[in-house]
Scaffold this motif. Structure first.
Motif, PDB file in Angstrom:
ATOM      1  N   LEU A  90       0.813  -1.215   0.000  1.00 11.82           N
ATOM      2  CA  LEU A  90       0.000   0.000   0.000  1.00 11.82           C
ATOM      3  C   LEU A  90       0.844   1.262   0.000  1.00 11.82           C
ATOM      4  CD1 LEU A  90      -2.484  -1.118   2.796  1.00 11.82           C
ATOM      5  CD2 LEU A  90      -2.916  -1.118   0.338  1.00 11.82           C
ATOM      6  N   LYS A  91       0.443   2.217  -0.831  1.00  5.62           N
ATOM      7  CA  LYS A  91       0.981   3.579  -0.743  1.00  5.62           C
ATOM      8  C   LYS A  91       0.222   4.228   0.410  1.00  5.62           C
ATOM      9  CE  LYS A  91       3.225   3.650  -4.792  1.00  5.62           C
ATOM     10  NZ  LYS A  91       4.663   3.583  -4.813  1.00  5.62           N
ATOM     11  N   VAL A  92       0.906   4.583   1.488  1.00  7.81           N
ATOM     12  CA  VAL A  92       0.225   4.975   2.725  1.00  7.81           C
ATOM     13  C   VAL A  92      -0.592   6.253   2.614  1.00  7.81           C
ATOM     14  CG1 VAL A  92       1.806   3.721   4.213  1.00  7.81           C
ATOM     15  CG2 VAL A  92       2.281   6.115   3.658  1.00  7.81           C
ATOM     16  N   ARG A  93      -0.310   7.109   1.668  1.00  8.71           N
ATOM     17  CA  ARG A  93      -1.088   8.337   1.521  1.00  8.71           C
ATOM     18  C   ARG A  93      -2.282   8.177   0.582  1.00  8.71           C
ATOM     19  NH1 ARG A  93       1.368  12.705   3.552  1.00  8.71           N
ATOM     20  NH2 ARG A  93       0.548  14.269   2.145  1.00  8.71           N
ATOM     21  N   LYS A  94      -2.288   7.107  -0.237  1.00  5.12           N
ATOM     22  CA  LYS A  94      -3.283   7.004  -1.290  1.00  5.12           C
ATOM     23  C   LYS A  94      -4.146   5.751  -1.247  1.00  5.12           C
ATOM     24  CE  LYS A  94      -0.193   9.346  -4.504  1.00  5.12           C
ATOM     25  NZ  LYS A  94       0.497   9.241  -5.778  1.00  5.12           N
ATOM     26  N   GLU A  95      -3.705   4.681  -0.581  1.00  4.57           N
ATOM     27  CA  GLU A  95      -4.382   3.399  -0.705  1.00  4.57           C
ATOM     28  C   GLU A  95      -4.763   2.832   0.660  1.00  4.57           C
ATOM     29  OE1 GLU A  95      -2.089   1.923  -4.735  1.00  4.57           O
ATOM     30  OE2 GLU A  95      -1.289   1.293  -2.799  1.00  4.57           O
ATOM     31  N   ILE A  96      -5.853   2.044   0.662  1.00  9.12           N
ATOM     32  CA  ILE A  96      -6.265   1.326   1.862  1.00  9.12           C
ATOM     33  C   ILE A  96      -6.680  -0.090   1.463  1.00  9.12           C
ATOM     34  CG2 ILE A  96      -7.017   3.392   3.112  1.00  9.12           C
ATOM     35  CD1 ILE A  96      -9.917   2.596   2.507  1.00  9.12           C
ATOM     36  N   TYR A  97      -6.726  -0.972   2.452  1.00  5.86           N
ATOM     37  CA  TYR A  97      -7.172  -2.353   2.248  1.00  5.86           C
ATOM     38  C   TYR A  97      -8.193  -2.679   3.325  1.00  5.86           C
ATOM     39  CZ  TYR A  97      -7.087  -7.449   1.909  1.00  5.86           C
ATOM     40  OH  TYR A  97      -7.447  -8.767   1.755  1.00  5.86           O
ATOM     41  N   ALA A 106     -15.174  -0.493   3.474  1.00  6.91           N
ATOM     42  CA  ALA A 106     -14.521   0.810   3.334  1.00  6.91           C
ATOM     43  C   ALA A 106     -14.504   1.267   1.880  1.00  6.91           C
ATOM     44  CB  ALA A 106     -13.097   0.758   3.897  1.00  6.91           C
ATOM     45  N   CYS A 107     -14.459   0.321   0.967  1.00  6.20           N
ATOM     46  CA  CYS A 107     -14.437   0.657  -0.461  1.00  6.20           C
ATOM     47  C   CYS A 107     -15.780   1.195  -0.948  1.00  6.20           C
ATOM     48  CB  CYS A 107     -14.047  -0.571  -1.277  1.00  6.20           C
ATOM     49  SG  CYS A 107     -12.433  -1.265  -0.845  1.00  6.20           S
ATOM     50  N   LYS A 108     -16.882   0.779  -0.298  1.00 11.28           N
ATOM     51  CA  LYS A 108     -18.221   1.228  -0.692  1.00 11.28           C
ATOM     52  C   LYS A 108     -18.695   2.421   0.136  1.00 11.28           C
ATOM     53  CE  LYS A 108     -19.901  -2.994  -0.133  1.00 11.28           C
ATOM     54  NZ  LYS A 108     -20.901  -4.042   0.003  1.00 11.28           N
ATOM     55  N   SER A 109     -17.972   2.762   1.184  1.00  9.66           N
ATOM     56  CA  SER A 109     -18.430   3.768   2.129  1.00  9.66           C
ATOM     57  C   SER A 109     -18.440   5.180   1.539  1.00  9.66           C
ATOM     58  CB  SER A 109     -17.538   3.757   3.371  1.00  9.66           C
ATOM     59  OG  SER A 109     -17.904   4.799   4.244  1.00  9.66           O
ATOM     60  N   LEU A 110     -19.552   5.843   1.709  1.00  9.25           N
ATOM     61  CA  LEU A 110     -19.649   7.241   1.281  1.00  9.25           C
ATOM     62  C   LEU A 110     -18.871   8.152   2.222  1.00  9.25           C
ATOM     63  CD1 LEU A 110     -23.460   7.292   0.420  1.00  9.25           C
ATOM     64  CD2 LEU A 110     -21.536   7.071  -1.166  1.00  9.25           C
ATOM     65  N   LEU A 111     -18.713   7.736   3.478  1.00  9.76           N
ATOM     66  CA  LEU A 111     -17.974   8.535   4.450  1.00  9.76           C
ATOM     67  C   LEU A 111     -16.473   8.528   4.185  1.00  9.76           C
ATOM     68  CD1 LEU A 111     -19.703   7.459   7.792  1.00  9.76           C
ATOM     69  CD2 LEU A 111     -20.069   9.556   6.495  1.00  9.76           C
ATOM     70  N   LYS A 142     -14.893   7.915   1.078  1.00  9.30           N
ATOM     71  CA  LYS A 142     -14.461   8.018  -0.316  1.00  9.30           C
ATOM     72  C   LYS A 142     -13.412   9.105  -0.564  1.00  9.30           C
ATOM     73  CE  LYS A 142     -18.168  10.934  -1.994  1.00  9.30           C
ATOM     74  NZ  LYS A 142     -19.263  11.051  -2.933  1.00  9.30           N
ATOM     75  N   ASN A 143     -13.314  10.094   0.312  1.00  8.20           N
ATOM     76  CA  ASN A 143     -12.303  11.141   0.150  1.00  8.20           C
ATOM     77  C   ASN A 143     -11.001  10.824   0.881  1.00  8.20           C
ATOM     78  OD1 ASN A 143     -14.079  12.714  -1.370  1.00  8.20           O
ATOM     79  ND2 ASN A 143     -14.926  13.662   0.463  1.00  8.20           N
ATOM     80  N   TYR A 155      -9.030   8.125   0.378  1.00  6.71           N
ATOM     81  CA  TYR A 155      -8.103   7.295  -0.384  1.00  6.71           C
ATOM     82  C   TYR A 155      -8.341   7.488  -1.878  1.00  6.71           C
ATOM     83  CZ  TYR A 155     -12.254   4.395  -0.821  1.00  6.71           C
ATOM     84  OH  TYR A 155     -13.518   3.954  -1.078  1.00  6.71           O
ATOM     85  N   GLU A 156      -7.329   7.084  -2.660  1.00  5.71           N
ATOM     86  CA  GLU A 156      -7.476   7.087  -4.108  1.00  5.71           C
ATOM     87  C   GLU A 156      -7.786   5.688  -4.621  1.00  5.71           C
ATOM     88  OE1 GLU A 156      -4.188   8.964  -6.081  1.00  5.71           O
ATOM     89  OE2 GLU A 156      -4.252  10.681  -4.723  1.00  5.71           O
ATOM     90  N   GLU A 157      -7.297   4.670  -3.909  1.00  5.20           N
ATOM     91  CA  GLU A 157      -7.524   3.287  -4.307  1.00  5.20           C
ATOM     92  C   GLU A 157      -7.817   2.450  -3.068  1.00  5.20           C
ATOM     93  OE1 GLU A 157      -8.237   0.538  -7.024  1.00  5.20           O
ATOM     94  OE2 GLU A 157      -7.248   2.363  -7.708  1.00  5.20           O
ATOM     95  N   CYS A 158      -8.855   1.636  -3.153  1.00  4.81           N
ATOM     96  CA  CYS A 158      -9.241   0.761  -2.049  1.00  4.81           C
ATOM     97  C   CYS A 158      -9.220  -0.675  -2.544  1.00  4.81           C
ATOM     98  CB  CYS A 158     -10.636   1.120  -1.538  1.00  4.81           C
ATOM     99  SG  CYS A 158     -11.173   0.126  -0.139  1.00  4.81           S
ATOM    100  N   TYR A 159      -8.562  -1.532  -1.781  1.00  5.39           N
ATOM    101  CA  TYR A 159      -8.479  -2.940  -2.146  1.00  5.39           C
ATOM    102  C   TYR A 159      -9.271  -3.775  -1.155  1.00  5.39           C
ATOM    103  CZ  TYR A 159      -4.589  -1.121  -4.825  1.00  5.39           C
ATOM    104  OH  TYR A 159      -3.814  -0.378  -5.671  1.00  5.39           O
ATOM    105  N   ARG A 160      -9.789  -4.897  -1.626  1.00  8.64           N
ATOM    106  CA  ARG A 160     -10.508  -5.838  -0.790  1.00  8.64           C
ATOM    107  C   ARG A 160     -10.091  -7.239  -1.162  1.00  8.64           C
ATOM    108  NH1 ARG A 160     -16.668  -6.406  -2.052  1.00  8.64           N
ATOM    109  NH2 ARG A 160     -16.211  -8.321  -1.007  1.00  8.64           N
ATOM    110  N   TYR A 161     -10.377  -8.174  -0.281  1.00  6.27           N
ATOM    111  CA  TYR A 161     -10.022  -9.562  -0.539  1.00  6.27           C
ATOM    112  C   TYR A 161     -10.906 -10.145  -1.634  1.00  6.27           C
ATOM    113  CZ  TYR A 161      -9.604 -14.573  -0.021  1.00  6.27           C
ATOM    114  OH  TYR A 161      -9.430 -15.897  -0.276  1.00  6.27           O
ATOM    115  N   GLU A 162     -10.288 -10.795  -2.579  1.00  2.00           N
ATOM    116  CA  GLU A 162     -11.013 -11.495  -3.628  1.00  2.00           C
ATOM    117  C   GLU A 162     -10.421 -12.883  -3.775  1.00  2.00           C
ATOM    118  OE1 GLU A 162     -11.444  -9.342  -7.275  1.00  2.00           O
ATOM    119  OE2 GLU A 162     -11.753  -7.452  -6.220  1.00  2.00           O
TER     120      GLU A 162
END
Length: 187
Positions: free
Chosen positions: A155-162, A168-173, A175-176, A178-185
């Protein structure tokens, strides 16, 4: 707070299902015997459906990492970035009692801005470690020997979350945040 909403949502769904069943029975009686239309039952069923839908929407689209139960947290490994601008701290959250498991989350502190944010949340596995690749890139190893158990991320600590479950990827609260959100697939 989330467990209470989940329990409340279950009971509202159960109540709505029972009231809807009663409504259908009364509706059938209405058509065959020409009694009064069951308005109160219809209103009760619709109210339950609206409340359940509201709870569902709240849980799905208004998630934040603030919902993590920090009351029983246990500290895990911590590491500083190569130049010392960031510190990554891992924390463990036991759940489910003796038969439960452990979640892990990582908070990164930016010492220049004096700010801390959560960038990673998943089920903890046996092999867990944090390593900085460069000043702004954190490698998280979170794996087991079992197939489909790898929850590792870079993860780029300023731009990405997991977030393992993807809330967290679907959260409207969030969305500002991070730039990229990852989830387990599953692979």
């Amino acid at each position: 707070m989330h467990p209470l909403f989940r329990i409340l949502g279950f009971f509202v769904l159960l109540f709505t299902a029972i009231v809807f069943f009663v409504f259908v029975v009364r509706l059938v009686i209405y058509f065959f015997k020409r009694t009064r239309f069951p308005r109160k039952t219809l209103v009760s069923a619709l109210t339950g459906l609206i409340v359940f839908s509201g709870i569902f929407v709240y849980l799905q689209y208004f998630f934040s990492f603030d919902a993590i139960d920090r009351s029983h947290k246990q500290e895990g490994p911590a590491t500083s970035s190569p130049a010392g601008q960031y510190t990554a701290n891992a924390y463990y959250e036991p759940y489910g009692g003796a038969a439960g498991g452990v979640n892990v989350w990582i908070e990164v502190t930016d010492h220049a801005e004096n700010a801390t944010r959560t960038i990673y949340y998943a089920d903890a596995k046996q092999q867990f470690s944090l390593n900085w690749i460069d000043e702004e890139t954190l490698s998280v190893t979170n794996a087991d020997e079992y197939p489909d158990s790898d929850r590792s991320a870079v993860l780029k600590v300023r731009k990405e979350i997991y977030d393992e479950n993807g809330l967290a990827c679907k959260s409207l609260l969030m969305k500002n945040d991070y730039e990229e959100c990852y989830r387990y697939e599953k692979r």
